[in-house]
Design an enzyme around this catalytic site. Structure first.
Site, PDB file in Angstrom:
ATOM      1  CB  CYS A 231      48.016  48.869 -33.153  1.00 62.11           C
ATOM      2  SG  CYS A 231      48.451  47.040 -34.231  1.00 62.11           S
TER       3      CYS A 231
ATOM      4  NE  ARG B 286      47.487  54.792 -33.156  1.00 59.85           N
ATOM      5  CZ  ARG B 286      47.802  55.516 -34.690  1.00 59.85           C
ATOM      6  NH1 ARG B 286      47.422  57.419 -34.549  1.00 59.85           N
ATOM      7  NH2 ARG B 286      48.642  54.744 -35.351  1.00 59.85           N
TER       8      ARG B 286
ATOM      9  CD1 TRP C  14      41.976  47.345 -36.979  1.00 63.68           C
ATOM     10  CD2 TRP C  14      43.592  46.527 -38.560  1.00 63.68           C
ATOM     11  NE1 TRP C  14      41.031  46.619 -38.956  1.00 63.68           N
ATOM     12  CE2 TRP C  14      42.595  46.759 -39.037  1.00 63.68           C
ATOM     13  CE3 TRP C  14      44.778  47.002 -39.155  1.00 63.68           C
ATOM     14  CZ2 TRP C  14      42.831  46.123 -40.778  1.00 63.68           C
ATOM     15  CZ3 TRP C  14      45.042  46.558 -40.365  1.00 63.68           C
ATOM     16  CH2 TRP C  14      43.965  46.540 -41.304  1.00 63.68           C
TER      17      TRP C  14
ATOM     18  CG  ASN D  61      50.986  51.418 -34.846  1.00 66.83           C
ATOM     19  OD1 ASN D  61      50.748  50.843 -35.885  1.00 66.83           O
ATOM     20  ND2 ASN D  61      51.381  52.435 -35.147  1.00 66.83           N
ATOM     21  N   GLY D  62      52.633  48.617 -36.617  1.00 67.12           N
ATOM     22  CA  GLY D  62      53.278  48.789 -37.607  1.00 67.12           C
ATOM     23  C   GLY D  62      53.375  47.365 -38.436  1.00 67.12           C
TER      24      GLY D  62
ATOM     25  CD  GLU E  16      31.643  59.132 -47.287  1.00 65.99           C
ATOM     26  OE1 GLU E  16      32.542  58.511 -47.542  1.00 65.99           O
ATOM     27  OE2 GLU E  16      31.084  58.919 -45.940  1.00 65.99           O
TER      28      GLU E  16
ATOM     29  CE  LYS F 186      30.670  56.857 -43.297  1.00 62.90           C
ATOM     30  NZ  LYS F 186      32.098  57.732 -43.513  1.00 62.90           N
TER      31      LYS F 186
ATOM     32  CD  GLU G 132      33.211  53.092 -43.158  1.00 68.03           C
ATOM     33  OE1 GLU G 132      34.453  53.327 -42.980  1.00 68.03           O
ATOM     34  OE2 GLU G 132      32.368  54.460 -43.148  1.00 68.03           O
TER      35      GLU G 132
ATOM     36  CG  HIS H  26      26.250  50.905 -69.237  1.00 72.57           C
ATOM     37  ND1 HIS H  26      25.957  51.361 -71.329  1.00 72.57           N
ATOM     38  CD2 HIS H  26      26.247  52.309 -69.622  1.00 72.57           C
ATOM     39  CE1 HIS H  26      25.296  52.015 -71.293  1.00 72.57           C
ATOM     40  NE2 HIS H  26      25.751  52.935 -70.828  1.00 72.57           N
TER      41      HIS H  26
ATOM     42  CE  LYS I  29      37.647  59.246 -36.940  1.00 70.39           C
ATOM     43  NZ  LYS I  29      36.882  58.834 -37.616  1.00 70.39           N
TER      44      LYS I  29
HETATM   45  C1  G6P Z   1      40.248  53.416 -42.711  1.00 73.13           C
HETATM   46  C2  G6P Z   1      38.643  54.263 -41.957  1.00 73.13           C
HETATM   47  C3  G6P Z   1      38.034  54.875 -43.353  1.00 73.13           C
HETATM   48  C4  G6P Z   1      38.415  56.170 -43.890  1.00 73.13           C
HETATM   49  C5  G6P Z   1      39.435  55.749 -44.331  1.00 73.13           C
HETATM   50  C6  G6P Z   1      40.732  57.349 -44.785  1.00 73.13           C
HETATM   51  O1  G6P Z   1      40.058  52.950 -43.419  1.00 73.13           O
HETATM   52  O2  G6P Z   1      38.177  53.159 -41.736  1.00 73.13           O
HETATM   53  O3  G6P Z   1      36.910  55.155 -42.691  1.00 73.13           O
HETATM   54  O4  G6P Z   1      38.065  56.904 -44.341  1.00 73.13           O
HETATM   55  O5  G6P Z   1      40.905  54.841 -43.764  1.00 73.13           O
HETATM   56  O6  G6P Z   1      41.459  57.746 -43.428  1.00 73.13           O
HETATM   57  P1  G6P Z   1      41.934  58.932 -42.919  1.00 73.13           P
HETATM   58  O7  G6P Z   1      42.145  59.071 -41.690  1.00 73.13           O
HETATM   59  O8  G6P Z   1      42.975  59.142 -43.644  1.00 73.13           O
HETATM   60  O9  G6P Z   1      40.958  59.895 -43.654  1.00 73.13           O
END
Ligand code: G6P
Length: 634
Positions: free
Chosen positions: A2, A27, A80, A106-107, A509, A513, A516, A532, A629
């Site tokens: 948040c 956030r 969030w 937030n927290g 990755e 992506k 996400e 396997h 994010k």
């Molecule tokens: C969240 C985001 C991811 C990101 C991760 C780590 O889960 O949705 O896309 O990779 O946090 O974020 P950071 O700021 O620690 O790289």
């Protein structure tokens, strides 16, 4: 998680609060709300106006445009969801029974159930399912008690009530409080969640992140854990948890906090994919300028003793940052010969490996605020310092894109990847910046520890210098190719990505992506592992995207791809064009580069393919559902 923002000043607060929230929406964007205090003409006693809306910030904006929220003081929140669904009743601010006290937080308040039970026993009714709602009720209780005890100064009452309440809270919080009876007073506090105060002329803004200050002020002061601050139009006073006044000088924001716009691009994510050639260019200018000596080939400012004393490296990270760390660990081990292990930060904290001597712990987080990563680093630092043995002492390095972040304040060594503000929730250019930083570190360790010859080091440095232009061409070509290809996969349910060696993390990755932003189920596997088990998943409906770059495992990856093709899978190759790569149904060609360098290029078509699939599906690419994010809760 948040974002919170709070303001006391002389202008209409709601406009500035919404503008701050817009910058913090990364956030969380499940719901948003704000509360202000204003007074009726001729009266000293104020009233609170609280407005909340489900969904994106624009809904709150529309609400305020029609209803208004008067006042020069206010608090705002973008959520969030952790406790309770993302609806209006759970949106912040939360208020006490008489709507006299309003709070944004937030927290996570870990003991909220006990606190809620106690309050309910006293007859207090709750309106939300959030952990936060206990806070305004507790403050309100404390205010009544203080009044009964004879405290009459309103400002002092609020300060004491908040302080008493904070003593009852367990967990993490950054919070802001207003009270109808004190129309000039804002109280903010934090513990294990970020909160920064911004100073302007007769106005003070407080926010989860300095990005909220763009266009407002560059003078800031981050609060420390368990501190609280009292903000009025006359100034800011900071206190520790015992109520002792603290004196610290504000500092200036480093670098430029430009307000970023999408420009000609449909989404920030596409813009940020395009910006990667610039990210690489900047990185080369900063860390790999011409004229560096062969013994220090990268412009990193650590002493020689830093490299010499380290025998092993452990890297803590989450999400995309963890994938960059995996490429980094491969380089550090295979290029620089240093045993390196990557941990999920969230797992490391509760199951760390036995302590080994002379270990460097690297925390990688683009936001610098990921709670799991920060907490794991603190835990590691504490368990090492408790040994009081130099060999086991804690050496920590942070890699971040946010130099004003909590990570930068927490660790003694920091590298700013300098990718510029990234708005899209799915990381792209910061991933590239993190990768490049690991190349820099691996090259320096190899040089300082003499694990590679000057020729080898020079070779990899020369190849790195070519990357910005290679990226520029690649992005242009692949934007067109992947946009076309993406049409075929709009209704796909599952996708498998294969890679080996240094490109295995790129397969992971790519799968992350795609998940996400397109909500398509995707998995990344080391290509040799398919037989396997995962191969059982394959049929004509499951596309297999295989990264096959020149190097030790090139033929092996092609054979693994053949095995998938024999199961009718549609085969897409990320590989240099050659007769061998004709096995692919679709080829997304990349230049022939050394295997070391290849992850910097193979990731591009994969980012673009995910982007175009999600865009074709009509999804909100920049703010995908359920994500944020910066994840500031554990
Ligand atoms: C969240 C985001 C991811 C990101 C991760 C780590 O889960 O949705 O896309 O990779 O946090 O974020 P950071 O700021 O620690 O790289």
């Amino acid at each position: 998680m948040c974002g919170i923002v709070a303001l006391v000043g002389s202008r209409e607060a709601s406009t500035i609060l919404v503008e701050g929230l817009r910058k913090l929406e990364y956030r969380g964007y499940d719901s948003a709300g704000l509360a202000t205090v204003s007074t009726h003409k001729g009266s000293k006693k104020g009233f609170i106006t609280c407005k909340k809306a489900e969904g994106k910030l624009v809904n709150l904006l529309n609400l305020i445009a029609t209803d208004g929220a008067p006042g020069h003081i206010g608090i705002g929140h973008t959520r969030w969801a952790t406790h309770g669904k993302p609806d209006v009743k759970n949106a912040h601010p939360h208020v006490d029974t008489l709507s006299q006290v309003a709070v944004v937080q937030n927290g996570i308040i870990e003991n909220h159930t006990v606190l809620r039970d106690n309050l309910q026993k006293q007859g207090i009714q709750f309106c939300s399912e959030t952990d936060t709602e206990v806070i305004p009720h507790l403050i309100s209780e404390a205010l009544i008690r203080l009044q009964e005890e004879g405290v009459t100064a309103k400002e002092e009452m609020l300060f004491l009530a908040v302080r008493e309440t904070l003593d009852l809270l367990q967990g993490s919080y950054a919070l802001a409080v207003i009270w109808a009876e004190t129309p000039d007073v804002l109280i903010v506090a934090k513990n294990k969640a970020p909160l920064v105060i911004g100073f302007a002329q007769g106005e003070f803004l407080c926010a989860s992140d300095t990005s909220a200050f763009a266009g407002f002020t560059r003078t800031i002061l981050p609060l420390e854990d368990r501190e609280l601050a009292l903000l009025t139009p006359l100034g800011v006073e900071i206190y520790d948890s015992l109520g002792k006044r603290q004196h610290r000088t504000p500092s200036l924001i480093v670098g430029s906090e430009k307000d970023v716009e999408k420009g000609q691009f449909r989404h920030f994510m596409l813009k940020e994919i395009y910006e990667q050639s610039e990210t690489a260019d900047q990185w080369i200018r900063r860390f790999l300028p011409n004229g560096l000596s062969p013994s220090s080939p990268i412009a990193l400012s650590f002493e020689d003793s830093f490299y010499e004393s380290i025998e092993a490296i452990q890297i803590l990270a989450c999400g995309t940052s963890r994938h960059a760390a995996m490429v980094g660990a491969h380089l550090l081990e295979q290029f620089a010969g240093i045993p390196s292990t990557v941990f999920f930060a969230s797992e490391f904290r509760y199951a760390p490996p036995p302590l080994a001597p002379n270990v460097l712990t690297i925390g990688v987080t683009q936001s610098g605020e990921t709670a799991d990563t920060l907490a794991a680093l603190i835990m590691e630092s504490e368990r090492r310092s408790s040994l009081k043995n130099n060999l086991f002492s804690s050496r920590q390095l942070g890699i971040t894109n946010r130099i004003e972040s909590s990570l930068a304040r927490q660790v003694s060594n920091i590298i700013d990847i300098g990718a510029g503000l990234e708005v899209g929730v799915a990381a792209t250019k910061t991933f590239l910046g993190q990768l490049l930083t690991f190349y820099g570190l691996a090259i320096m360790f190899a040089a300082k520890k003499k694990r590679r010859s000057s020729k080898e080091i020079n070779e990899i440095c020369c190849q790195l210098r070519l990357v910005p232009n290679q990226l520029r061409d690649l992005i242009k070509t692949h934007n067109k190719l992947t946009e076309k290809l993406a049409h075929q996969f709009v209704n796909t349910k599952d996708v498998i990505f294969l890679g080996r060696g240094i490109n295995y993390p790129i397969a992971l990755e790519a799968a992350l992506k795609l998940k996400e932003i397109s909500y398509i189920h995707a998995e990344g596997f080391p290509a040799g592992e398919m037989k396997h088990g995962p191969i059982a998943l394959l049929d004509y409906k499951v596309p297999v995207i295989s990264i096959a770059t020149q190097g030790v495992v090139f033929e092996k990856v092609l054979s693994n791809a053949q095995e998938a093709k024999a199961r009718d899978a549609c085969l897409i190759g990320i590989a240099p064009e050659s007769s061998e790569t004709e096995i692919f149904d679709h080829l997304l060609p990349i230049p022939k580069v050394s295997e070391w360098i290849s992850p910097l290029l193979t990731v591009i078509p994969l980012q673009l393919l995910s982007y175009h699939i999600a865009a074709h599906r009509g999804l909100d690419v920049d703010q995908p559902r359920n994500l944020a994010k910066s994840v500031t809760v554990e």
